[in-house]
Design a protein around this motif. Sequence first.
Motif, mmCIF file in Angstrom:
data_model
loop_
_atom_site.group_PDB
_atom_site.id
_atom_site.type_symbol
_atom_site.label_atom_id
_atom_site.label_comp_id
_atom_site.label_asym_id
_atom_site.label_seq_id
_atom_site.Cartn_x
_atom_site.Cartn_y
_atom_site.Cartn_z
ATOM 1 N N TRP A 240 0.743 -1.497 0.013
ATOM 2 C CA TRP A 240 -0.071 -0.070 0.042
ATOM 3 C C TRP A 240 1.042 1.387 0.043
ATOM 4 O O TRP A 240 0.494 2.367 0.645
ATOM 5 N N ASP B 122 4.816 3.326 0.460
ATOM 6 C CA ASP B 122 5.742 3.528 1.455
ATOM 7 C C ASP B 122 6.606 2.191 1.919
ATOM 8 O O ASP B 122 7.045 1.690 2.849
ATOM 9 N N ASN C 115 1.038 13.560 -3.384
ATOM 10 C CA ASN C 115 0.582 12.434 -2.309
ATOM 11 C C ASN C 115 1.518 11.508 -1.787
ATOM 12 O O ASN C 115 1.619 10.895 -0.790
ATOM 13 N N GLY D 119 5.557 10.487 -0.919
ATOM 14 C CA GLY D 119 6.844 11.060 -0.269
ATOM 15 C C GLY D 119 7.765 10.169 -0.062
ATOM 16 O O GLY D 119 7.571 8.987 0.347
ATOM 17 N N THR E 94 -4.813 12.244 1.098
ATOM 18 C CA THR E 94 -3.829 12.981 1.620
ATOM 19 C C THR E 94 -4.311 14.470 1.688
ATOM 20 O O THR E 94 -3.297 15.407 2.117
ATOM 21 N N HIS E 95 -5.409 14.884 1.024
ATOM 22 C CA HIS E 95 -5.996 16.263 0.862
ATOM 23 C C HIS E 95 -4.886 17.004 0.062
ATOM 24 O O HIS E 95 -5.408 18.359 0.191
ATOM 25 N N ILE F 112 -5.431 15.453 -5.234
ATOM 26 C CA ILE F 112 -4.978 14.414 -6.226
ATOM 27 C C ILE F 112 -6.007 13.897 -6.942
ATOM 28 O O ILE F 112 -6.366 14.012 -8.284
ATOM 29 N N VAL G 145 -8.440 3.502 -2.553
ATOM 30 C CA VAL G 145 -7.080 3.560 -3.317
ATOM 31 C C VAL G 145 -6.898 4.926 -3.782
ATOM 32 O O VAL G 145 -7.465 5.940 -3.443
ATOM 33 N N THR G 146 -5.876 5.201 -4.579
ATOM 34 C CA THR G 146 -5.581 6.509 -4.960
ATOM 35 C C THR G 146 -6.137 6.599 -6.299
ATOM 36 O O THR G 146 -6.914 5.637 -6.816
ATOM 37 N N GLY H 209 -4.329 5.573 5.696
ATOM 38 C CA GLY H 209 -5.760 5.900 5.092
ATOM 39 C C GLY H 209 -6.617 4.581 5.563
ATOM 40 O O GLY H 209 -6.166 3.686 6.198
HETATM 41 P P1 IMP Z 1 -4.995 10.283 -2.389
HETATM 42 O O1 IMP Z 1 -4.017 9.672 -3.311
HETATM 43 O O2 IMP Z 1 -4.464 11.364 -1.550
HETATM 44 O O3 IMP Z 1 -6.315 10.600 -3.020
HETATM 45 O O4 IMP Z 1 -5.238 9.293 -1.181
HETATM 46 C C1 IMP Z 1 -5.982 8.007 -1.390
HETATM 47 C C2 IMP Z 1 -5.227 6.766 -0.639
HETATM 48 O O5 IMP Z 1 -4.063 6.502 -0.888
HETATM 49 C C3 IMP Z 1 -5.176 7.196 1.034
HETATM 50 O O6 IMP Z 1 -5.463 6.113 1.621
HETATM 51 C C4 IMP Z 1 -3.919 7.642 1.000
HETATM 52 O O7 IMP Z 1 -3.364 7.545 2.460
HETATM 53 C C5 IMP Z 1 -3.068 6.714 0.084
HETATM 54 N N1 IMP Z 1 -1.825 6.961 -0.492
HETATM 55 C C6 IMP Z 1 -1.605 8.176 -1.462
HETATM 56 N N2 IMP Z 1 -0.408 8.187 -1.555
HETATM 57 C C7 IMP Z 1 0.358 7.310 -0.811
HETATM 58 C C8 IMP Z 1 1.600 7.206 -0.604
HETATM 59 O O8 IMP Z 1 2.513 7.803 -1.243
HETATM 60 N N3 IMP Z 1 1.981 6.316 0.288
HETATM 61 C C9 IMP Z 1 0.886 5.480 1.050
HETATM 62 N N4 IMP Z 1 -0.364 5.927 0.933
HETATM 63 C C10 IMP Z 1 -0.633 6.822 -0.098
#
Ligand code: IMP
Length: 427
Positions: free
Chosen positions: A11, A13, A38, A40, A127-128, A131, A236-237, A272
């Motif tokens: 997931w 990281d 999103n 890092g 992640t706000h 995205i 999901v993203t 998340g």
């Molecule tokens: P979004 O990508 O900000 O829309 O977030 C959607 C989901 O993906 C959330 O559960 C986030 O925590 C997860 N997510 C997005 N980018 C990462 C990442 O780089 N590492 C881990 N989880 C991520």
Amino acid sequence: MGTIVVVGTQWGDEGKGKITDILAEKADTVVRFQGGNNAGHTIVIGEETYKLHLVPSGILNPGKLCVLGSGMVIDPQVLINEIKGLEERGMDTSNIKISDRAHVIMPYHRQLDKLEEEKRTSKIGTTHRGIGPAYFDKISRIGIRVGELINEAEFAKKLKTALELKNELLEKLYGVEPLNFEEILKEYTEYGKALKDKVDDTSLITSRDIEKGKAVLFEGAQGAMLDIDYGTYPFVTSSSTISGSVCLGAGIGPRAIDSVVGILKAYTTRVGEGPFPTELHGEQAEALREAGGEYGTTTGRPRRIGWVDAVVLRLAHRLNGLTHGVITKLDVLSGLPSVKICTGYKHKGRIIKEWPASLEVVQECEPVYEEMEGWSQDLSEIDSYEDFPLQAREFVARLSEITGIKFSIVSVGPRRDQTKIIENIIF
Ligand code: IMP
């Protein structure tokens, strides 16, 4: 020379930044092909720690061409600050290229990301960073591309159309103040000017580099289980995180991909909401979270923790066509009396070996574990993999057997020299 794709198999990281940084030493070009800030990536070089969100991790190896591909969504303010931060630390950023086709994250995307999440009964825990709403606009064909951001007249036109729609949404649906056209125009025009020199047709540049036989590394973000199609939808993203997405997000043909390296942690984490069959709670989770420093690079949120899951890894292996695997953070499991691998799920009296599409089914599943003897030695300062305790090597071998993934690297700490090579991954 050839191409290598680096992807996450869980997931996110998993430690992709560190491995990308190491593989980038031999690369000419490093390309990001999906996602945005999103992601890092934390990379430790000597005494220095770098946290990157948009710029490919290859930037820390001087002289590499670093590409932000068309499949990305880019927050220009974040990118400008990241570039500035790297320059302040003496990094050369003249080799950064941004695709003219990548989409721009606008202020209304960030705002809508928060508002939508607040309104949802079942939260995703995004992640706000805007995205999802930025990819939404891309597919709805009202997105603004980087090539338009740098053209003042075109940008004003596009912004006007998009903002009319967004302000209606903000006011009528969410009951919040509309955004000011002039203010955004002024702010973003400045961003466009600051980035203009770096904007190019990166599909053409990357394809030509491949044709010339250069070494090109594609750096994935997030992981297979956050993939929009195959992950734990809707938790999901909003982009495709698997190797096939390189073709779209970097603008290259499928025959150009030579190797695919899947990164996985020796255990599992997720930030998340959403299903996580092998999740641990209480003291054991807390101990692993502390030992592994499992707090988000982007949001600082504590990560959820669980045992390594072969069902997840088999799915990631299949979707990505992995040629190599890399296990990270094996050192974090040191000192446990026993370690576990989830080999399948028990569902209504049956054993499931492959990840099901239905989250309802996943929620009803109970993980089936294989328990192995742990090891007490600290792995982080052992020089070579052959000198690792037998139990640690058996864990790696068994995980390979169960998942079918051939492991080439085992990482036992954040430093570059804490990367143990079983078999070289070459371009
Ligand atoms: P979004 O990508 O900000 O829309 O977030 C959607 C989901 O993906 C959330 O559960 C986030 O925590 C997860 N997510 C997005 N980018 C990462 C990442 O780089 N590492 C881990 N989880 C991520």
